[in-house]
Design a protein around this motif. Structure first.
Motif, mmCIF file in Angstrom:
data_model
loop_
_atom_site.group_PDB
_atom_site.id
_atom_site.type_symbol
_atom_site.label_atom_id
_atom_site.label_comp_id
_atom_site.label_asym_id
_atom_site.label_seq_id
_atom_site.Cartn_x
_atom_site.Cartn_y
_atom_site.Cartn_z
ATOM 1 N N SER A 11 0.968 -1.177 -0.037
ATOM 2 C CA SER A 11 0.226 0.020 -0.057
ATOM 3 C C SER A 11 0.903 1.384 0.073
ATOM 4 N N ALA A 22 -4.965 7.472 -0.822
ATOM 5 C CA ALA A 22 -4.348 6.010 -1.088
ATOM 6 C C ALA A 22 -3.811 5.512 -2.292
ATOM 7 N N ARG A 25 -3.450 -0.041 -2.679
ATOM 8 C CA ARG A 25 -4.173 -0.654 -1.697
ATOM 9 C C ARG A 25 -3.940 -2.220 -1.527
ATOM 10 N N GLU A 26 -3.043 -2.501 -0.998
ATOM 11 C CA GLU A 26 -2.901 -4.126 -0.730
ATOM 12 C C GLU A 26 -2.697 -5.013 -1.914
ATOM 13 N N ARG A 219 -5.765 -0.755 -6.953
ATOM 14 C CA ARG A 219 -6.054 -2.292 -6.734
ATOM 15 C C ARG A 219 -5.710 -2.675 -8.237
#
Length: 243
Positions: A11, A22, A25-26, A219
């Motif tokens: 992230s 952000a 994200r992950e 993402r």
């Protein structure tokens, strides 16, 4: 298949508190050795941040980035600079050549900065492969845009990097020249076993890759293997990029 680059739950947040944004994200993904991967997504989807974190140009807020067995997130700036110089190649939209240096000097610049002598046979092979054999004494201003990008690709390959990152490498080129450069990147993967990761907004450019990763809102939301121009454009339209 071995992964050259691994992102694990990466992230990246810019700013703090109410103004925090952000950008990633992950994100978890592996880039296989000897593959050509394109990264696409709408404007603001996190493409550049993804490339910068994967290449050690930017540190993730959380998560892990590995180049081979090396964990990047624990390295200091000096170590990262050394890693980028010795193990990573870069090709940017703006070529980033030094105007006062010849083609030969521009190509071997990363080696000279590292205090390493160019390997004659390898240098000759790269120069021939990128089609610059007759241009080594020229300065960048004497070359076309396509030839300048070929110099940049040769420079990215000269240190035998583990991965070459391309940031919109055909963004400043006309369509015919762009196709020449993309064909060259494809050949570099097929013939030299090089690993290439390229951010692009162009479905035609993405169609030269083995796999296309689609980013949206930081993402990875989809991927396409053996991409066609039509499949990529259609997927981008569904992401709202070409409305």
């Amino acid at each position: 298949m071995n992964n050259v680059v691994c992102l694990d739950a990466v992230s990246k947040v810019y700013g703090r508190g109410q103004s925090a944004v952000a950008a990633l994200r992950e994100v978890t993904v592996g880039i296989p050795k000897g593959s050509f991967t394109a990264v696409m997504g709408p404007s603001g989807s996190g493409k550049s941040t993804f490339l910068h974190c994967a290449a050690g140009l930017d540190k993730p807020t959380s998560g892990s980035v590995r180049l081979g067995d090396t964990e990047l997130s624990t390295m200091n700036e000096t170590q990262l600079t050394e890693l980028r110089r010795e193990r990573i190649g870069f090709v940017f939209q703006a070529f980033n050549l030094v105007p006062s240096l010849t083609v030969a000097q521009n190509i071997t610049l990363p080696l000279r900065l590292a205090g390493v002598r160019p390997e004659g046979a390898w240098l000759k092979e790269i120069v021939e492969r990128v089609g610059l054999a007759g241009r080594l004494g020229h300065r960048p201003a004497q070359l076309s845009g396509g030839q300048q990008q070929r110099v940049a690709i040769a420079r990215a390959l000269v240190a035998r990097p583990e991965v070459v990152f391309g940031d919109e490498p055909t963004g400043a080129l006309d369509m015919m020249t762009a196709r020449d450069v993309l064909t060259l990147l494809r050949e570099v993967v097929n013939a030299l076993g090089q690993t290439v990761l390229m951010v692009t907004h162009d479905p035609i450019a993405a169609s030269y890759a083995d796999t296309v990763l689609f980013l949206a809102d930081g993402r990875i939301v989809d991927s396409v293997t053996a991409p066609t121009v039509e499949a990529v454009a259609e997927r981008m339209t569904r992401l709202g990029a070409y409305v």
